[in-house]
Design an enzyme around this catalytic site. Sequence first.
Site, short mmCIF file in Angstrom:
data_model
loop_
_atom_site.label_atom_id
_atom_site.label_comp_id
_atom_site.label_asym_id
_atom_site.label_seq_id
_atom_site.Cartn_x
_atom_site.Cartn_y
_atom_site.Cartn_z
N HIS A 442 -8.27 -19.82 -40.11
CA HIS A 442 -8.80 -19.33 -41.38
C HIS A 442 -7.86 -19.66 -42.54
O HIS A 442 -6.66 -19.48 -42.44
CB HIS A 442 -8.98 -17.81 -41.27
N GLU A 443 -8.42 -20.16 -43.65
CA GLU A 443 -7.65 -20.53 -44.84
C GLU A 443 -6.58 -21.58 -44.55
O GLU A 443 -5.50 -21.56 -45.12
CB GLU A 443 -7.00 -19.29 -45.47
N GLY A 444 -6.92 -22.50 -43.67
CA GLY A 444 -6.03 -23.61 -43.36
C GLY A 444 -5.29 -23.40 -42.06
O GLY A 444 -4.63 -22.37 -41.86
#
Length: 593
Positions: A442-444
């Site tokens: 998540h988020e990279g």
Amino acid sequence: MAAPLSRRDLDFLLYDWLDVAALTAHERFADHSRDTFDAIMDLAEDISTRLFAPVNKKGDQNEPYVGEDGAVVLIDEIKRGLDEFGKAGFLAGSFDESLGGLQLPATVSRAAMTWFQAANAAMSSYPFLTVGNANLITEYGTPEQVDTWVRPMVEGRFFGTMCLSEPQAGSSLADITTKARPIGDGTYRITGTKMWISAGDHELSENIVHLVLAKAPGGGPGVKGISLFIVPKYLEDGTRNDVALVGLNHKMGNRATTNTLLNFGDGTHRPATESGAVGYLVGEEHRGLSYMFKMMNEARIGVGLLATSLGYAGYLKSVEYAKVRTQGRPVDAKDPASAPVPIIEHADVKRMLLAQKSYVEGALALELYCSTLVDIEQTSTGTERDEAALLLDVLTPIAKSWPSQWCLEANSLAIQVHGGYGYTTEFDVEQHYRDNRLNPIHEGAHGIHGLDLLGRKVVMRDGAGLTLLAGRIGDTVTRAAEAADPATVAYGEELRAAVDRLVQTTVKVWSAGDVALSLANSTVYLEAAGHVVVAWIWLEQLLAVGERSGDFFDGKRAAARYFYRFELPKTGPQFDLLDSLDRTTTDARAEWF
């Protein structure tokens, strides 16, 4: 049932270490006091315990589905809890009073949010995304956009999302194909598909405000051509915008957070002649990704805090279990007829509990420290403000990725402490692991943040960020040298050697003259740097503990000792590998797999 968090630990970090009460000396927070902050924490603990935690398992076992009328169906308790969350003002937390916010310090607002994230990760995702969305529009939107879309989000009537990824692009945003066409009246028509959109459709709020990355004409290829648009589910007049739910993704964890595939402008909800979903440009054309990084960086700290909260919840439940579960006898016991002992008496169980404690309490301290940097940015000027921003920039990849890796490991250890029971749905720890497994992605993913840290953050401005970080760590080491506890002094010396090695390795890696080789093992660099940073955070906590006695403070000392004996030494072989400029990964060919 164990509480999902330790209020004692939160109070220690907020008041004994970070001294958040001192923030009330600034005009922005002058209307608050420690009493205000305590009341916020009390309320967060109460609502999360009553309305979030009891439905965590039910939401997991009853996934969202699309009803016959095309609407997403969730268990009723989710809306009930989120409505109460909004009415209590938690969405308003850190927003300005002029927007209807409580104007709380970010540190206090995020600390309160940990209660909800630990109690029910999936439910907490809806307001988490909404706050980030509203912050971005507040910063870069027009006053009209703020009035139209932000105020209802602060009130809890609208929820928000971020729509970045696409099926073919994933994290490579340069390859998105969603288009935005200006039509001459100040609005755009958005066409395209977005994938993995958390909270992308539901009936929990009056409206859903999507922030959508798309390419407007004239922007050229790559990320420089990306613009950012507000694309609401319902337009201001209440009519449906052409945002269509194609399907729900079925996930390993976080199941009660809808995760969606959305089509924009396919004619499902508006006449095909209108050709696209109505979108409103945020800021200037072709600068959308730089704006979205405001939300993304905020979300990265939030994801780190979510990972921490889940790790913390699992840790406390495994401690509770280990104290009541009897099994086996001490290794030096001679009488087989003697009574079994609680498993917490076994050295290896204590090892697993100490590991969890060192991970989750270290991570929580790191995340709250990063939050104080946000508050310093808001209340300071000149060098102090600039250094806070720079240090936060350097720490963000670590604050996102380190807890996502090591608090997930804490969840794995919590299952191990429970033994066979931990693998069953009757106990919470297996769900905590599944819910937390998303956060390394998540988020990279870790690989992205490794590239960001080594490829950008520690070398930008001729290494100013790394120099600042090393200097702050050096300040802590200097204070530790004067500590009464010999162990604290020794830890400081070990930390000084570790941060010196980090700086030396950074120079060595970049001496290769080959960018691909320098960055080949950046994920190893991220992990090693993260361990050095968390060792620093543990030394800071020990200095805040001082010479005080009692189980809580002795527990802090034990966790710090574990981290310095078992964890920080792992960085030595990692730095050796990085220094060697190893080509194992770069030389491997696809045909060999």
